[in-house]
Enzyme design. Structure first.
Site, mmCIF file in Angstrom:
data_model
loop_
_atom_site.group_PDB
_atom_site.id
_atom_site.type_symbol
_atom_site.label_atom_id
_atom_site.label_comp_id
_atom_site.label_asym_id
_atom_site.label_seq_id
_atom_site.Cartn_x
_atom_site.Cartn_y
_atom_site.Cartn_z
ATOM 1 N N LYS A 1 -35.922 21.526 33.521
ATOM 2 C CA LYS A 1 -35.073 22.422 34.297
ATOM 3 C C LYS A 1 -35.563 22.486 35.751
ATOM 4 C CE LYS A 1 -33.088 22.874 30.334
ATOM 5 N NZ LYS A 1 -33.983 23.015 29.256
ATOM 6 N N ASP B 1 -42.285 31.703 27.346
ATOM 7 C CA ASP B 1 -41.460 30.622 27.877
ATOM 8 C C ASP B 1 -41.013 31.082 29.269
ATOM 9 O OD1 ASP B 1 -39.340 28.944 28.591
ATOM 10 O OD2 ASP B 1 -38.722 28.638 26.508
ATOM 11 N N ARG C 1 -52.413 7.824 25.158
ATOM 12 C CA ARG C 1 -52.081 9.015 24.371
ATOM 13 C C ARG C 1 -53.152 10.084 24.569
ATOM 14 N NH1 ARG C 1 -53.175 9.794 19.067
ATOM 15 N NH2 ARG C 1 -53.223 7.563 18.600
ATOM 16 N N TYR D 1 -34.086 30.980 23.151
ATOM 17 C CA TYR D 1 -33.447 29.661 23.219
ATOM 18 C C TYR D 1 -33.161 29.140 21.794
ATOM 19 C CZ TYR D 1 -32.881 24.695 23.781
ATOM 20 O OH TYR D 1 -32.391 23.417 23.690
HETATM 21 C C1 PLP Z 1 -35.600 28.625 27.925
HETATM 22 C C2 PLP Z 1 -35.715 27.255 27.332
HETATM 23 N N1 PLP Z 1 -36.821 26.897 26.683
HETATM 24 C C3 PLP Z 1 -36.979 25.678 26.144
HETATM 25 C C4 PLP Z 1 -35.963 24.741 26.201
HETATM 26 C C5 PLP Z 1 -36.154 23.391 25.569
HETATM 27 O O1 PLP Z 1 -36.460 22.458 26.542
HETATM 28 P P1 PLP Z 1 -36.152 20.881 26.408
HETATM 29 O O2 PLP Z 1 -34.673 20.714 26.354
HETATM 30 O O3 PLP Z 1 -36.808 20.321 27.610
HETATM 31 O O4 PLP Z 1 -36.794 20.417 25.142
HETATM 32 C C6 PLP Z 1 -34.781 25.062 26.872
HETATM 33 C C7 PLP Z 1 -33.683 24.083 26.955
HETATM 34 O O5 PLP Z 1 -32.599 24.394 27.380
HETATM 35 C C8 PLP Z 1 -34.646 26.348 27.451
HETATM 36 O O6 PLP Z 1 -33.543 26.722 28.104
#
Ligand code: PLP
Length: 393
Positions: free
Chosen positions: A195, A170, A46, A98
């Site tokens: 992604k 992000d 961890r 998101y």
């Molecule tokens: C732009 C964006 N940020 C964060 C996330 C969250 O990521 P995760 O599904 O890996 O937790 C997503 C998920 O679709 C996303 O499209």
């Protein structure tokens, strides 16, 4: 070093212990200590694990940062960063965001007394006006999910510096390949590595990078005490997936540009959201801070019925939540990525019942275009059409 070379050679790519060309899976929770009172690099997974460290060093190098952190998901990364703030703090976030991040802000952050104001991301004055004495950070997502709205990263990062705020972005949609937020002045970069970074729709993971050692210390503490670490097997998969990101992204983005132009000309499509089209309202700003329109676009059909007919007719893209895989993925934000956002809030954000999001994979462009064409041919032309110009920006 250009991106493809960097992805193969630009970070410690061999295992320090054995020279293995693929970092092994150090599938261990604990490590034999040389002596009961002797410090050593790894003691308990961890706190740190060699496989995870390899991924953390890799993403730091590729984002051009000093410190990287691997989390159990994109949301674990986002929540670990945003829980650096405390009761009474205020954050400014872009309106088009998101769905999971919105829900985090409206539930957990609210419960902990952290307030959020959402602004029109495209309006630099709106960011400035939303700042109050308690504001601690600006949170950007550009291009945003699912409407591909654009925020001027340089302006937001400069504003944050002038006001003593932390800037967070992000960067999931662009990846470090197309957009380097640290070089534009941003303090913390977050990825859903689920992604494009991993790229094969077989891992859920999150990554964070910063150049600021004080922020890094806070993020490391969050990762350790919240325990939101990425498991070693998933670290290994992301490390492997990242090596081909350059090739995958180049192919997917080139096809996405063609598909966006095709959809913009199709009479059944009301509007296309893709920052690589010169008619996109954020095209000029996007071109000043990113090197591609990316591999994700969204488009609007007439209504929910048209969406259902279209989704039933397409053959190649899988219909699924998520994006950034080698396969094209068609999503319906209203019931998938943004289902957790209340309907009135979705409407406010512009996420209509006719909106579809397409993550373009690495299939041959001609096959994807033919498939979309046959699926659209089954719909009647949209009543009103407001598409951005189809020329690449
Ligand atoms: C732009 C964006 N940020 C964060 C996330 C969250 O990521 P995760 O599904 O890996 O937790 C997503 C998920 O679709 C996303 O499209």
């Amino acid at each position: 070093m250009d991106i493809n070379t960097q992805l193969i050679h630009g970070y410690p790519v061999f295992d320090g212990q054995t020279g293995a060309s693929s970092i092994p899976l150090y599938q261990a929770s604990t490590f034999q200590q040389g002596g009961i009172d002797q410090p050593q690099d790894f003691t308990y997974s961890r706190f740190g694990n060699p496989t995870r460290q390899a991924l953390e060093e890799a993403i730091a190098a590729i984002e051009g940062g000093r410190c990287g952190f691997a989390f159990a998901s994109g949301m674990a990364a986002i929540s670990s960063v945003l829980l650096l703030f405390e009761a009474g703090d205020h954050l400014v976030m872009c309106k088009s965001i998101y769905g999971g991040t919105f829900t985090l802000a409206e539930t957990v952050l609210k419960r902990f007394g952290i307030r959020v104001t959402y602004v029109d991301e495209a309006d630099p004055a709106a960011w400035e006006q939303a700042i109050c004495p308690d504001t601690k950070a600006l949170y950007l997502e550009t291009p945003s999910n699912p409407l591909l709205k654009i925020t001027d990263i340089r302006k937001a990062a400069t504003l944050a510096k002038e006001r003593g705020l932390i800037s967070i972005i992000d960067n999931t949609f662009m990846t470090p390949q197309f957009q380097s937020p640290l070089s534009l002045g941003v303090d913390i970069v977050i990825h859903s590595a689920t992604k494009f970074l991993n790229g094969h729709s077989d891992v859920v993971a999150g990554l964070v990078v910063t150049n600021d050692l004080e922020l890094a210390e806070g993020i490391r503490q969050q990762q350790t005490v919240l325990g939101s670490i990425l498991g070693v097997e998933d670290c290994w998969l992301v490390l492997r997936g990242m090596k081909t990101m350059g090739l995958r992204m180049a192919q997917s983005a080139a096809t996405a540009q063609q598909i966006a132009a095709f959809l913009a000309a199709a009479p059944q499509v009301r509007t296309v959201h893709y920052p690589g089209l010169s008619g996109h309202p954020g095209a000029a700003v996007h071109a000043s801070q990113a090197t591609s329109g990316g591999a994700v676009l969204s488009f609007e059909l007439a209504d929910r019925e048209a969406v259902l007919s279209f989704a039933a007719a397409v053959k190649l893209p899988i219909t699924a939540v998520s994006l950034g895989g080698v396969e094209s993925i068609l999503s319906y934000p209203a019931t998938m990525s943004h289902a957790c956002v209340p309907p009135e809030e979705r409407t406010k954000q512009g996420i209509t019942d006719g909106l579809l999001r397409l993550s373009v994979g690495i299939e041959d462009a001609c096959d994807l275009l033919a498939d979309l064409q046959q699926a659209l041919a089954q719909l009647t032309p949209a009543a009103s059409k407001t598409v951005p110009a189809a020329t690449p920006s």
